[in-house]
Write an enzyme that holds these catalytic residues in place. Structure first.
Site, PDB file in Angstrom:
ATOM      1  N   LYS A 178      13.876  52.876  58.968  1.00 34.36           N
ATOM      2  CA  LYS A 178      12.950  52.730  57.835  1.00 34.36           C
ATOM      3  C   LYS A 178      13.802  52.835  56.566  1.00 34.36           C
ATOM      4  CE  LYS A 178      10.695  54.425  54.810  1.00 34.36           C
ATOM      5  NZ  LYS A 178      10.925  54.108  53.370  1.00 34.36           N
ATOM      6  N   GLU A 218      20.570  64.952  54.620  1.00 36.45           N
ATOM      7  CA  GLU A 218      21.618  64.816  53.599  1.00 36.45           C
ATOM      8  C   GLU A 218      20.894  64.750  52.262  1.00 36.45           C
ATOM      9  OE1 GLU A 218      24.686  65.329  52.255  1.00 36.45           O
ATOM     10  OE2 GLU A 218      24.816  65.008  54.409  1.00 36.45           O
ATOM     11  N   CYS A 276      24.767  61.081  45.372  1.00 40.17           N
ATOM     12  CA  CYS A 276      24.514  62.514  45.571  1.00 40.17           C
ATOM     13  C   CYS A 276      25.784  63.297  45.318  1.00 40.17           C
ATOM     14  CB  CYS A 276      23.924  62.786  46.949  1.00 40.17           C
ATOM     15  SG  CYS A 276      24.856  62.062  48.247  1.00 40.17           S
ATOM     16  N   GLU A 289      18.986  68.195  39.829  1.00 39.43           N
ATOM     17  CA  GLU A 289      19.603  66.886  40.062  1.00 39.43           C
ATOM     18  C   GLU A 289      18.892  65.831  39.208  1.00 39.43           C
ATOM     19  OE1 GLU A 289      19.330  65.060  44.025  1.00 39.43           O
ATOM     20  OE2 GLU A 289      21.461  64.591  43.832  1.00 39.43           O
TER      21      GLU A 289
HETATM   22  C1  UN1 Z   1      25.752  59.328  48.429  1.00 46.70           C
HETATM   23  O1  UN1 Z   1      25.761  59.310  47.214  1.00 46.70           O
HETATM   24  O2  UN1 Z   1      24.686  59.536  49.051  1.00 46.70           O
HETATM   25  O3  UN1 Z   1      31.707  60.039  48.432  1.00 46.70           O
HETATM   26  C2  UN1 Z   1      26.937  59.013  49.263  1.00 46.70           C
HETATM   27  C3  UN1 Z   1      31.045  59.151  47.894  1.00 46.70           C
HETATM   28  C4  UN1 Z   1      30.589  57.981  48.728  1.00 46.70           C
HETATM   29  C5  UN1 Z   1      29.300  58.300  49.399  1.00 46.70           C
HETATM   30  C6  UN1 Z   1      28.217  58.828  48.506  1.00 46.70           C
HETATM   31  N1  UN1 Z   1      31.598  57.669  49.702  1.00 46.70           N
HETATM   32  O4  UN1 Z   1      30.762  59.190  46.720  1.00 46.70           O
END
Ligand code: UN1
Length: 502
Positions: free
Chosen positions: A178, A253, A287, A388
């Protein structure tokens, strides 16, 4: 590349392209121009039921396909990603908005992850260990689990599906996928290529739609023992609650509020480059983005002025144009949220040094463009330093020394990425030990994790699992311990074995 216009796309269930049972659809809209890229099925629980049934049926055979053979299909998929890299990259600049170089990087990350996991088909190591008894053999093996529900975000629309689907598949699971409702076209291309690589029907199924209906139904479904989700902390908590009654394996995550520490002895040119890349790359929508910069007193003024100048040099624009540094943010709601944090920062008494506004004119009004934003004199407890934002906004925090820097860096609820710029090896090693995060960079920013080390975070960033590298296999397999007694007689462990000194 020609835009797809108002073409209507379908779900992919059991090897067939099908509409949602309800016949309802939603649009994929370009964050750069507001153009509609296509219509997608708005799926509900009945579509999820069909997809899970197809995945469950396919699993009975897929789990028996030798892992090296499953890996071979993934190698073919990696080659298809390589062949289609330019098209996927261009499409990503249009559907998700990130700039061309980064979109290419997103596809490359998927290629790398797929190749790594394809190789896992010939490793997937277990253990053997001596038995305490004679004529007895012991080993542990990784077993596939069943149907995996994969719920992915829009910010890495090709890379993150590969982080979840490639390991799940090589381990012998089948998938109901999804994808985020903001980037369904890229997800659809991803599944088309997987199918073209030779996956049997039903092994991968895609169900488009929204979290509250399709996502929720997937998490609730009794025949889906594993859920892997990347997204916000709030949704992660909801997924956990929903899955709890069935004791599912839930891999999460979630968010980050990552800080870059800059000590007095740092190479400031290097630090500014790393901060700009980490704070404004992907318009801050990672993230792992650096939304805090924690600077020691002696370097603060100089770093602040260099950072503001660098932020002001960034060119906002369309991702597909070569001279764009920063693209749009994903949608209007994100634009509003990001701007609301600018207001919050000002109200809290932080100093707005640059940016802080929605970009207008120049065709920007049709898309979602926000100026790279830097706040100075930020107190570590302010909301802009705790929550965030997921946009191109970073907060400068002043500290006295390395110990205070680490305390401030750790003083948040998240624990994903962290970084320190220093030339002092002792301080660097202390930071490696003491920064409470799943990832620590020394003399580099907070983004850019590679696919063969574990990826994930401590505290509210997740629930202890990791993706990528060997660690990903722990989410998608369960250990089985096997004992083979070839003595031809009843042997009793803990009773028949030799005791030390006996
Ligand atoms: C994300 O933002 O969910 O290390 C992943 C990094 C990338 C992955 C980010 N390789 O910024």
């Amino acid at each position: 590349m020609a835009l797809t216009g108002t073409k209507t796309f379908k779900n992919f269930i059991g090897g067939e392209w099908v509409d949602a049972g309800s016949g309802e659809t939603f649009e994929s809209v370009s964050p750069a121009t507001g153009d509609v890229l296509g219509q997608f099925p708005r799926s509900s629980a009945e579509d999820v039921d069909r997809a899970v049934a197809a995945a469950r049926a396919a699993w009975e055979e897929w789990r028996l396909v030798p892992a090296p053979e499953r890996g071979t299909i993934l190698y073919r998929f990696a080659n298809l990603l390589i062949e289609n890299k330019d098209d996927l990259t261009d499409l990503m600049t249009r559907e998700m908005g990130k700039v061309k170089a980064e979109a290419g990087g997103d596809v490359q990350e998927a290629i790398d992850m797929t190749l790594y996991m394809a190789g896992e088909g010939r490793r997937m190591f277990g253990q053997t260990t001596p038995s305490e008894l004679r004529d007895k053999f012991m080993m542990s093996v990784r077993m596939p689990i069943g149907v995996v529900g994969a719920i992915t975000p829009w910010n890495f629309p090709i890379a993150i599906p590969s982080w979840k689907l490639a390991p799940a598949l090589v381990c012998g699971n089948t998938i109901v996928f999804k994808p985020a409702e903001d980037t369904p076209l890229l997800a659809e291309r991803f599944v088309e290529l997987l199918q073209e690589a030779g996956l049997p029907n039903g092994v991968v199924n895609i169900v488009h739609g929204f979290g509250e209906d399709a996502g929720e139904a997937l998490v609730r479904h009794p025949d889906v023992p594993v859920i892997t989700f990347t997204g916000s902390r709030e949704t992660g908590v909801r997924v956990t609650h929903t899955a709890a009654d069935q004791l599912k394996i839930v891999h999460l995550e979630l968010g980050g509020k990552n800080g870059i520490i800059v000590l007095d002895d740092a190479d400031l040119d290097l630090a500014v480059e790393g901060i700009v890349w980490s704070a404004f790359g992907t318009s801050g929508q990672r993230c792992t983005a650096a939304s805090r910069v924690i600077v020691q007193d002696g370097a603060y003024e100089e770093l602040q002025s260099r950072l503001v100048a660098a932020a002001e040099r960034l060119r906002l624009g369309y991702g597909w144009d070569d001279d764009t540094d920063v693209g749009p943010v994903i949608n209007k709601a994100a634009l509003e949220k990001i701007h609301s944090y600018t207001e919050i920062g000002k109200d809290e008494g932080a100093k707005l040094l640059t940016g802080g506004e929605v970009a207008s004119g120049n065709g920007f009004d049709k898309g979602n463009f926000y100026r790279p934003t830097v706040f100075g004199d930020v107190d570590p407890q302010m909301r802009i330093a705790q929550e965030e934002i997921f946009g191109p906004t970073t907060a400068l925090i002043r500290v006295r020394d390395a110990d205070e820097a680490i305390r401030v860096s750790n003083g948040i609820k998240y624990g994903l990425s962290s970084s320190i710029y220093t030339r002092d090896v002792n301080k660097a090693f202390r930071a490696m030990r003491d920064l409470a995060a799943g990832i620590t960079y020394i003399n580099a920013g907070t983004i850019g994790a590679e696919v063969h080390l574990p990826f994930g975070g401590t505290k509210d960033t997740g629930n202890g699992h990791r993706e990528a590298g060997q660690a990903a296999l722990d989410v998608f397999t369960e250990w089985k311990s096997i004992y083979v007694d070839y003595s031809g007689k009843l042997q009793k462990a803990q009773i028949d074995n030799l005791k030390p000194g006996a």
